[in-house]
Design a protein around this motif. Sequence first.
Motif, PDB file in Angstrom:
ATOM      1  N   LEU A  74      18.770  -3.983  -8.804  1.00  0.00           N
ATOM      2  CA  LEU A  74      19.433  -3.138  -7.836  1.00  0.00           C
ATOM      3  C   LEU A  74      18.509  -1.995  -7.429  1.00  0.00           C
ATOM      4  CD1 LEU A  74      23.000  -2.891  -9.408  1.00  0.00           C
ATOM      5  CD2 LEU A  74      22.434  -3.935  -7.222  1.00  0.00           C
ATOM      6  N   ALA A  75      18.510  -1.674  -6.153  1.00  0.00           N
ATOM      7  CA  ALA A  75      17.643  -0.610  -5.649  1.00  0.00           C
ATOM      8  C   ALA A  75      18.303   0.743  -5.871  1.00  0.00           C
ATOM      9  CB  ALA A  75      17.358  -0.840  -4.163  1.00  0.00           C
ATOM     10  N   GLY A  76      18.514   1.090  -7.132  1.00  0.00           N
ATOM     11  CA  GLY A  76      19.171   2.359  -7.450  1.00  0.00           C
ATOM     12  C   GLY A  76      20.669   2.203  -7.550  1.00  0.00           C
ATOM     13  N   GLY A  77      21.328   3.308  -7.845  1.00  0.00           N
ATOM     14  CA  GLY A  77      22.779   3.292  -7.943  1.00  0.00           C
ATOM     15  C   GLY A  77      23.427   3.489  -6.595  1.00  0.00           C
ATOM     16  N   HIS A  78      24.748   3.683  -6.608  1.00  0.00           N
ATOM     17  CA  HIS A  78      25.435   3.906  -5.337  1.00  0.00           C
ATOM     18  C   HIS A  78      26.639   4.808  -5.553  1.00  0.00           C
ATOM     19  CE1 HIS A  78      29.251   1.569  -5.626  1.00  0.00           C
ATOM     20  NE2 HIS A  78      28.599   0.957  -6.591  1.00  0.00           N
ATOM     21  N   PHE A  79      27.042   5.471  -4.492  1.00  0.00           N
ATOM     22  CA  PHE A  79      28.296   6.206  -4.460  1.00  0.00           C
ATOM     23  C   PHE A  79      29.131   5.617  -3.333  1.00  0.00           C
ATOM     24  CE2 PHE A  79      31.059   9.547  -2.776  1.00  0.00           C
ATOM     25  CZ  PHE A  79      31.735   9.925  -3.925  1.00  0.00           C
ATOM     26  N   LEU A  96      27.982   3.423  -0.221  1.00  0.00           N
ATOM     27  CA  LEU A  96      27.259   3.937   0.946  1.00  0.00           C
ATOM     28  C   LEU A  96      25.812   3.451   0.908  1.00  0.00           C
ATOM     29  CD1 LEU A  96      28.695   7.568   0.998  1.00  0.00           C
ATOM     30  CD2 LEU A  96      29.304   5.664   2.494  1.00  0.00           C
ATOM     31  N   PRO A  97      25.201   3.246   2.074  1.00  0.00           N
ATOM     32  CA  PRO A  97      23.886   2.571   2.130  1.00  0.00           C
ATOM     33  C   PRO A  97      22.707   3.484   1.824  1.00  0.00           C
ATOM     34  CG  PRO A  97      24.625   3.087   4.335  1.00  0.00           C
ATOM     35  CD  PRO A  97      25.757   3.478   3.420  1.00  0.00           C
ATOM     36  N   VAL A  98      22.819   4.305   0.781  1.00  0.00           N
ATOM     37  CA  VAL A  98      21.725   5.167   0.346  1.00  0.00           C
ATOM     38  C   VAL A  98      21.576   4.996  -1.160  1.00  0.00           C
ATOM     39  CG1 VAL A  98      20.777   7.491   0.247  1.00  0.00           C
ATOM     40  CG2 VAL A  98      22.272   6.843   2.153  1.00  0.00           C
ATOM     41  N   PRO A  99      20.505   4.375  -1.651  1.00  0.00           N
ATOM     42  CA  PRO A  99      20.335   4.230  -3.101  1.00  0.00           C
ATOM     43  C   PRO A  99      20.254   5.583  -3.797  1.00  0.00           C
ATOM     44  CG  PRO A  99      18.794   2.834  -1.887  1.00  0.00           C
ATOM     45  CD  PRO A  99      19.411   3.756  -0.890  1.00  0.00           C
ATOM     46  N   LEU A 100      20.933   5.696  -4.935  1.00  0.00           N
ATOM     47  CA  LEU A 100      20.809   6.890  -5.761  1.00  0.00           C
ATOM     48  C   LEU A 100      19.558   6.756  -6.617  1.00  0.00           C
ATOM     49  CD1 LEU A 100      24.522   7.383  -6.904  1.00  0.00           C
ATOM     50  CD2 LEU A 100      23.329   8.433  -4.967  1.00  0.00           C
ATOM     51  N   ASP A 101      18.718   7.774  -6.581  1.00  0.00           N
ATOM     52  CA  ASP A 101      17.416   7.708  -7.241  1.00  0.00           C
ATOM     53  C   ASP A 101      17.528   8.231  -8.666  1.00  0.00           C
ATOM     54  OD1 ASP A 101      14.790   7.621  -7.940  1.00  0.00           O
ATOM     55  OD2 ASP A 101      14.139   9.264  -6.633  1.00  0.00           O
ATOM     56  N   TYR A 102      17.726   7.321  -9.619  1.00  0.00           N
ATOM     57  CA  TYR A 102      17.828   7.712 -11.024  1.00  0.00           C
ATOM     58  C   TYR A 102      16.493   8.187 -11.590  1.00  0.00           C
ATOM     59  CZ  TYR A 102      22.372   5.342 -10.993  1.00  0.00           C
ATOM     60  OH  TYR A 102      23.655   4.953 -10.732  1.00  0.00           O
ATOM     61  N   ASN A 151      21.052  13.834  -3.519  1.00  0.00           N
ATOM     62  CA  ASN A 151      20.908  12.515  -4.108  1.00  0.00           C
ATOM     63  C   ASN A 151      20.699  12.627  -5.613  1.00  0.00           C
ATOM     64  OD1 ASN A 151      19.424   9.957  -4.962  1.00  0.00           O
ATOM     65  ND2 ASN A 151      19.902   9.461  -2.848  1.00  0.00           N
ATOM     66  N   ARG A 152      19.843  13.573  -6.029  1.00  0.00           N
ATOM     67  CA  ARG A 152      19.600  13.753  -7.458  1.00  0.00           C
ATOM     68  C   ARG A 152      20.880  14.163  -8.184  1.00  0.00           C
ATOM     69  NH1 ARG A 152      18.375  17.487 -11.403  1.00  0.00           N
ATOM     70  NH2 ARG A 152      16.827  16.778 -12.943  1.00  0.00           N
ATOM     71  N   TYR A 153      21.626  15.070  -7.592  1.00  0.00           N
ATOM     72  CA  TYR A 153      22.880  15.508  -8.214  1.00  0.00           C
ATOM     73  C   TYR A 153      23.824  14.330  -8.419  1.00  0.00           C
ATOM     74  CZ  TYR A 153      27.608  17.343  -8.567  1.00  0.00           C
ATOM     75  OH  TYR A 153      28.900  17.575  -8.971  1.00  0.00           O
ATOM     76  N   MET A 154      24.041  13.543  -7.362  1.00  0.00           N
ATOM     77  CA  MET A 154      24.991  12.440  -7.472  1.00  0.00           C
ATOM     78  C   MET A 154      24.460  11.348  -8.391  1.00  0.00           C
ATOM     79  SD  MET A 154      28.008  11.648  -6.790  1.00  0.00           S
ATOM     80  CE  MET A 154      28.410  12.834  -5.508  1.00  0.00           C
ATOM     81  N   ALA A 155      23.156  11.120  -8.416  1.00  0.00           N
ATOM     82  CA  ALA A 155      22.591  10.138  -9.337  1.00  0.00           C
ATOM     83  C   ALA A 155      22.864  10.548 -10.777  1.00  0.00           C
ATOM     84  CB  ALA A 155      21.089  10.000  -9.100  1.00  0.00           C
ATOM     85  N   GLY A 156      22.692  11.820 -11.095  1.00  0.00           N
ATOM     86  CA  GLY A 156      22.966  12.300 -12.449  1.00  0.00           C
ATOM     87  C   GLY A 156      24.417  12.153 -12.833  1.00  0.00           C
ATOM     88  N   VAL A 157      25.302  12.445 -11.889  1.00  0.00           N
ATOM     89  CA  VAL A 157      26.736  12.329 -12.139  1.00  0.00           C
ATOM     90  C   VAL A 157      27.133  10.881 -12.383  1.00  0.00           C
ATOM     91  CG1 VAL A 157      29.012  12.558 -11.062  1.00  0.00           C
ATOM     92  CG2 VAL A 157      27.362  14.430 -10.886  1.00  0.00           C
ATOM     93  N   MET A 158      26.695   9.985 -11.515  1.00  0.00           N
ATOM     94  CA  MET A 158      27.107   8.592 -11.598  1.00  0.00           C
ATOM     95  C   MET A 158      26.519   7.884 -12.814  1.00  0.00           C
ATOM     96  SD  MET A 158      29.211   8.165  -9.116  1.00  0.00           S
ATOM     97  CE  MET A 158      29.360   6.379  -9.007  1.00  0.00           C
ATOM     98  N   ALA A 159      25.323   8.265 -13.227  1.00  0.00           N
ATOM     99  CA  ALA A 159      24.660   7.592 -14.344  1.00  0.00           C
ATOM    100  C   ALA A 159      24.949   8.240 -15.686  1.00  0.00           C
ATOM    101  CB  ALA A 159      23.154   7.555 -14.110  1.00  0.00           C
ATOM    102  N   GLY A 160      25.575   9.413 -15.687  1.00  0.00           N
ATOM    103  CA  GLY A 160      25.807  10.121 -16.938  1.00  0.00           C
ATOM    104  C   GLY A 160      24.565  10.804 -17.474  1.00  0.00           C
TER     105      GLY A 160
END
Length: 505
Positions: A75-80, A83-89, A381-390
């Motif tokens: 997967l090209a990153g996570g998602h929220f 939406l068509p923007v990969p979350l950059d873990y 993006n960094r904020y949401m990636a941190g939230v979604m990935a824990g």
Amino acid sequence: MNAQVTDVIVVGAGGAGLTLATELALAGVPTVVLDRLPGRNLQSRAGAIQPRTAEMLALRGLLDDALGRSIDYRLAGGHFAGLPVPLDYAAWDTRYPHPVLLPQDQLEAVLEDRLTELGGRVLREHLLTGLHQDAEGVTVTVSAPDGERSVRGRHLVACDGAHSTVRKTIGAAFPGRAATVRMATADLVLTGAVDDSTAGHISSRIQTSPEGHFAMIIPLANGLQKLIFSGPRTALAERDAPVTTEEVREVLHATHGGTLDVSEIRYASRFSDASRQLEQYRHGRVLFAGDSAHIHSPAGGQGLNLGVQDAFNLGWKLAAVLRGDIGEDLLDTYQTERHPVAARVLALTRAQGVVMGPQRDDGVGELRDVLTDLLRLPEANRYMAGVMAGLDLRMPSPDAADHPLLGLRMPDLDLVAADGGRFRFSDLTRTGGGVLLDLTGAPLAAAAPWADRVARVRAGAESGAVGAEAVLVRPDGYVCWAGGAGLTETLTRWFGPADRPGEAG
């Protein structure tokens, strides 16, 4: 009827229950795992582990086995909300910057194999029929293949899922929001032009129709595909109604035209966006973890991860109490640390449900556009990636203001020993104890009385830095001390006094 006696009774052999059981077995705590099913549920169900869960599996040496069982799909990153923007873990300095497509049954196989290696096992076809607790422990009655039996434990942990028998038996309130959307998932064989590419963002696999159909197809192993879907027919189906070929075919026709058809449904189940959470995770000597403590929509792929991380938080604490290292007050931190995490996930999944809802003239489309633009901003993006990935979790600490690393996950540093040997920080955590890592040769003799609970390691950081002469890391990988004063107090707070208070009752 004589009761089988143990320290901990774990009810439920899903992801949370097996994680907890392996942690307790690693700590030498006698544990009995009860599960009502005759064998492991072979449906893929939850399909991915997030980066923080991958890090935790690495702490115990379980990740390589998990990766070996994963689906060959990057997967090209996570998602929220799709939406068509990969979350950059990768912005969170993790070795595992992509979700790992690992069907839940395969993660459970990894955990059960480890449990077996440690001398534990799951008692299958053991249905809980009664529960009584007193000041010293919990007694349960179960219906087993060889008749009724009873099991007595000092604590019981309910990991028996969204419709928890334990929760209902003790009458624990489960407040929240009833279902507004009903969906289904199926592991099946499709015919036609199935997209078998092994890379891409999850948004590219979502198809909808103007009539309200939703379909997402993800490749599994052995020619199977995982279909997550909804539609007008699915929305009206009862929870226990079988998923039919006609129902699946209707969704595929609406979302993919005539390009796909179903030839076999291997496994299928229904779910909803119901959102509920226990107010208290501890009721006397009964504790709750995983879906028995909280349920929510699977939007974002956090449910299995949430339960596994519950178990990593609780396991070492419960073991320390039962070994007599520390008093039962330590168990109160399970509530204070994990309840807010689940509450945030519930809020996030509700928000995603709105964003992923059917197109209407109510501003949802415009909301999607606004959020998409926001997620293209690096900080957002960094904020949401941190939230979604824990990856952004910070454990509450009375000293959290003293050092920026306190309460955060410990980076998996590349380290160099005095003899030149190279290893990772995660190599130090295999036994499930705490780690006091001395990075500068600082004298840490004060920690000697805790040597049986905390490993003291002197090494230099080959790459990365923590900005402290030494760090004390809890068994679940979170930093609880980072140089300076207060080491003895912190060791006592998390690992008990230097001279143990005695066997906990």
